[in-house]
Motif scaffolding. Structure first.
Motif: not given
Length: 354
Positions: A196-201, A250-260
């Motif tokens: 994602t471009q920025r941390p998800p909200r 909630d299962r910690d499966l959606l960890r966002a990484t900064p844009m490449f």
């Protein structure tokens, strides 16, 4: 239909916006036709991914005049239920729809607008463009995109996680589509990287489409009254926490990484030099309004938008644009939101015709 025909109003597009406009024009006694490029009813809803559900209960996802019936066993209806509702809606109100008809160009011709299609020409005193955005997916200009050797699809082409079994997948996009498709893949055990471009909200879990519509409407009223912009929906967050998204989060499966910063032949590379190999990239990077049929009118302004006053084109009073987002009415790209702007457009057109 061949040759040339006349009508008071041509509506371009037979999805939710076109149907809402037709409903209100019929109530006002205006002669019109709806030209739809799709072979079947349902607009873009018939092309979405398998697991997609609405953000709101059925009663809060309805077009004017007809409540959407609830879907058995589902608080938030799925896309197939929406398609069934739209099919029933156009039959119930006997809306004059011709399909499949591809509108090529709209241009001026004296006191009328000429609508060229692949099956003939219509001459109308007014046109409502209701083509939406689904048909014009946006892909960002990322260096190396043409060199990447894996699979690349946009949101419009994603169907189900089983299509990506055994693959390392990167989902790009921090909005609702990106979060929902990332959750769909993650919950199915796909090797996922979410970028994602920025941390998800994430919006509060209690917020659904009802609150979003209210926020968009309140923002538009404040702006119209000259008050400060409180931000509307954008001030609440970017992602509606529908059930699958909540579960994956909630299962910690959606960890966002900064844009490449760029793609390579076999993967992606970030600004700090780190890299990752991947087999597929799903671009959940949004859409642009599908307005190419209006090009002969020469109305486009900044960012490809046509400047409007309400839904009416600012410099062409015979043209209205409906359902493209907040710039043509608050929440007008939603089922519940398009009805109000459709009513206003129909009333303006009826006055113009008189």
């Amino acid at each position: 239909m061949t040759g040339e025909k006349r009508t008071q109003v041509v509506i371009v597009g037979g999805g939710q916006a076109g149907l809402a406009a037709g409903y209100h024009l019929r109530r006002l006694g205006v002669d019109f036709v709806i030209l739809d490029a799709q072979a079947e009813p349902g607009g873009a809803w018939q092309h979405t991914w398998d697991s997609l559900h609405l953000f709101s209960p059925a009663a809060y996802s309805s077009l004017p005049g007809r409540l959407m019936p609830p879907q058995t066993g589902e608080e938030y209806p799925d896309a197939e239920h929406v398609v069934s509702y739209l099919r029933d809606y156009e039959k119930r109100y006997e809306l004059p729809i011709q399909r499949p008809v591809q509108v090529k160009d709209v241009d001026r011709e004296g006191e009328r607008l000429r609508v060229e299609t692949d099956s003939g020409t219509w001459h109308a005193r007014a046109v409502i463009s209701a083509t939406g955005t689904w048909w014009r997916p946006f892909l960002p200009a990322i260096p190396g995109r043409e060199k990447f050797g894996g699979k690349q699809v946009h949101t419009v082409a994603y169907q189900r996680p089983q299509d990506f079994q055994g693959r390392r997948v990167i989902v790009v996009g921090g909005g609702n589509s990106g979060a929902q498709i990332a959750a769909d893949l993650a919950l199915d055990g796909i090797d996922l990287t979410w970028v994602t471009q920025r941390p998800p909200r994430f919006l509060a879990d209690t917020i659904d489409g009802r609150a979003l519509f209210d926020a968009a409407t309140a923002r538009r009223r404040a702006l119209d009254a000259g008050r400060d912009d409180a931000g509307g929906v954008a001030s609440l967050g970017d992602i509606v926490a529908v059930a699958p998204v909540r579960e994956a989060r909630d299962r910690d499966l959606l960890r966002a990484t900064p844009m490449f910063r760029r793609l390579t032949t076999g993967g992606v590379e970030w600004a700090d030099g780190t890299s990752a190999e991947t087999d597929a990239i799903i671009w959940c990077t949004g859409f642009r309004p599908a307005l190419s049929h209006l090009a002969p009118l020469g109305l486009r302004g900044p960012r490809g938008h046509i400047p409007t006053i309400g839904t009416r084109a600012a410099t062409e009073p015979r043209l209205h644009l409906l359902g493209y987002g907040d710039w043509t009415g608050p929440a007008s790209a939603t089922l519940i939101g398009v009805g109000r702007t459709a009513r206003e457009a129909a009333r303006e057109i009826a006055m113009l015709l008189r």
